[in-house]
Write an enzyme that holds these catalytic residues in place. Sequence first.
Site, PDB file in Angstrom:
ATOM      1  N   LYS A  19      47.650  54.179  57.444  1.00 47.45           N
ATOM      2  CA  LYS A  19      48.617  54.754  56.491  1.00 47.45           C
ATOM      3  C   LYS A  19      47.923  55.185  55.206  1.00 47.45           C
ATOM      4  CE  LYS A  19      51.558  51.414  56.068  1.00 47.45           C
ATOM      5  NZ  LYS A  19      51.680  50.339  56.988  1.00 47.45           N
ATOM      6  N   GLY A 356      29.961  38.406  45.335  1.00 40.20           N
ATOM      7  CA  GLY A 356      30.561  37.268  46.024  1.00 40.20           C
ATOM      8  C   GLY A 356      30.836  36.099  45.098  1.00 40.20           C
ATOM      9  N   CYS A 383      26.626  42.451  41.048  1.00 43.05           N
ATOM     10  CA  CYS A 383      27.369  41.307  40.522  1.00 43.05           C
ATOM     11  C   CYS A 383      26.693  39.993  40.940  1.00 43.05           C
ATOM     12  CB  CYS A 383      28.834  41.387  40.926  1.00 43.05           C
ATOM     13  SG  CYS A 383      29.872  40.516  39.748  1.00 43.05           S
ATOM     14  N   HIS A 509      30.424  46.765  39.063  1.00 39.46           N
ATOM     15  CA  HIS A 509      30.603  47.239  40.443  1.00 39.46           C
ATOM     16  C   HIS A 509      30.618  48.770  40.495  1.00 39.46           C
ATOM     17  CE1 HIS A 509      31.782  43.307  42.244  1.00 39.46           C
ATOM     18  NE2 HIS A 509      32.054  43.046  40.973  1.00 39.46           N
ATOM     19  N   GLU A 511      30.352  50.558  42.989  1.00 40.30           N
ATOM     20  CA  GLU A 511      31.008  51.026  44.227  1.00 40.30           C
ATOM     21  C   GLU A 511      32.467  51.423  44.004  1.00 40.30           C
ATOM     22  OE1 GLU A 511      30.146  47.919  43.520  1.00 40.30           O
ATOM     23  OE2 GLU A 511      31.419  46.417  44.495  1.00 40.30           O
TER      24      GLU A 511
HETATM   25  N1  GLN Z   1      30.800  34.764  41.304  1.00 37.60           N
HETATM   26  C1  GLN Z   1      30.187  35.558  40.277  1.00 37.60           C
HETATM   27  C2  GLN Z   1      30.955  35.532  38.969  1.00 37.60           C
HETATM   28  O1  GLN Z   1      32.115  35.192  38.948  1.00 37.60           O
HETATM   29  C3  GLN Z   1      30.003  36.981  40.738  1.00 37.60           C
HETATM   30  C4  GLN Z   1      31.280  37.707  40.970  1.00 37.60           C
HETATM   31  C5  GLN Z   1      31.153  38.933  41.814  1.00 37.60           C
HETATM   32  O2  GLN Z   1      30.154  39.142  42.523  1.00 37.60           O
HETATM   33  N2  GLN Z   1      32.152  39.786  41.808  1.00 37.60           N
HETATM   34  O3  GLN Z   1      30.425  35.838  37.953  1.00 37.60           O
END
Ligand code: GLN
Length: 536
Positions: A19, A356, A383, A509, A511
């Site tokens: 969708k 992450g 990040c 980020h 991306e």
């Molecule tokens: N865990 C890390 C932080 O909170 C990195 C966060 C992430 O990669 N978006 O700073």
Amino acid sequence: MASTKYVFVTGGVASSLGKGIISASLAKLLQARGFSVTIQKLDPYINIDPGTLNPYEHGECYVTEDGAETDLDLGHYERYLNVPTSQKNNVTTGRIYQEVILRERRGDYLGATVQVIPHITDEIKRCIKLLGNENNYDFVITEIGGTVGDIESLPYIEAVRQMRWEIGTDCLVIHLTLVPYLAAAAELKTKPTQHSVKALLEQGVQPDIIVCRTEKHLNENLRNKIALFCNVNPTSVIESIDADSIYDVPLLMLDERLDLEVLEKTRMPLGHTPELSKWEEFLFRLKHPEKQVVIGLVGKYVELKDAYKSINESFVHAGASNKCKVVVKALHSESINSETVAETMKGLDGILVAPGFGSRGIEGKIEAIRYARENKIPFLGICLGMQCAVIEFGRNVLGLKDAHSTEMAPETTNPVIDLMEDQKTVCKKGGTMRLGAFPCTIGKNTLAFAVYGREDISERHRHRYEFNNKYLKQFEDAGMMASGINTKDNLVEIVELKNHPWFVGIQFHPEYKSTVANPHPLFVNFVKAAIGYSQK
Ligand code: GLN
């Protein structure tokens, strides 16, 4: 000025029919005809936003300029339209109920019994119209999450029924359904579509256009049959055949005249012929690569198709821009250690360590970064990936053996990554990270400056931890430079290595900002560096 037209996209038969891609493709075609368009996603779950959902539940969490944590479909909308979305473009049932309950507590309902109809449906309609009213869009395309028949989506379908009654031809419903091919019978089957349209009719909504997701072409008989059983014109039965790339879909929808059907039914002028030359050029480059690189994507969710959606799409954009096929090889961080690393990294032209949270797989990420640093393989850390690059450098170059992030090791004596000052008082998890766009100043004579070609940039964030400035001098003296800084809060946003051809860690980020029209310079340049490495 004509009033805003509201187009709803519902789904039937099965989930995952696309969708989001159909909505984005229609929006692209309308935009290419000169109309202003925005897309909105209504999600039927009770979470306020997907920020607290893990990727097993929900795939990637996409972040907008204004710091909303949203559904990944908003990423498609931005990648196709090249127009930023905002908090208003993603609404969840949780958010709807929260607002209604807040009003009830304030006494706004003056003693009335608060009910799904009209209070919840009124709030849903308010959120839909808000987008149209505030920005005067020609079209607001609203995608309703879930599948018709789900208990959760009932109030949304009811809101559509009411809107259609209220605004007539200013409102249009597209139903996306599946027409399965039964190999044993060698036939496409329309019955699931008939049933799904019946389910929609039971809820008072007659779709105007039926888009049929299919593996094989629909013939005229079949189109007529669907039209007859589902009360639509045969021209309103649109084929959506499986495509090689999601970026083919706007052109397939153009062939099927989906945009014209929508314009006719909403009584809009046709606009100019769709201006899609840039899009077509992008597709041509994508389909005619002259070279190939392999990038290792190191993360703990790599087995999930949607967990790193925006990163994968950024590589598609950057690949096309470089006329290069980018093969993204999923590497599970938990299976990387000092013994497996060389074998795992064999044949890679670049290594990306993903964002992450939490400690699972963290040592594998650090090991992959050591390998990229020592072997001068192009490296991009996003990040948590940047934070791991700092930890790795701290441990293996500066000799701070227990260098770590206080996210994973609160007791470490070398907290090279530490909780941001204004995060220290935060107790609630939802929506409280450093979120959305922040400015960053890039130092001249850095790789980052060469990549961006300017000093002032703005990028989107989603984190709680940051580079610990107490260690900055030590790092810079040893060759890891802070090449981008948020000067207002004195936060390190970009690190890079002096003695490495292409090693960049970013706290933000990129991306989330890569689009077909504007591939992100960091990805474009990273792929270029990987091409250079592969040719050595
Ligand atoms: N865990 C890390 C932080 O909170 C990195 C966060 C992430 O990669 N978006 O700073």
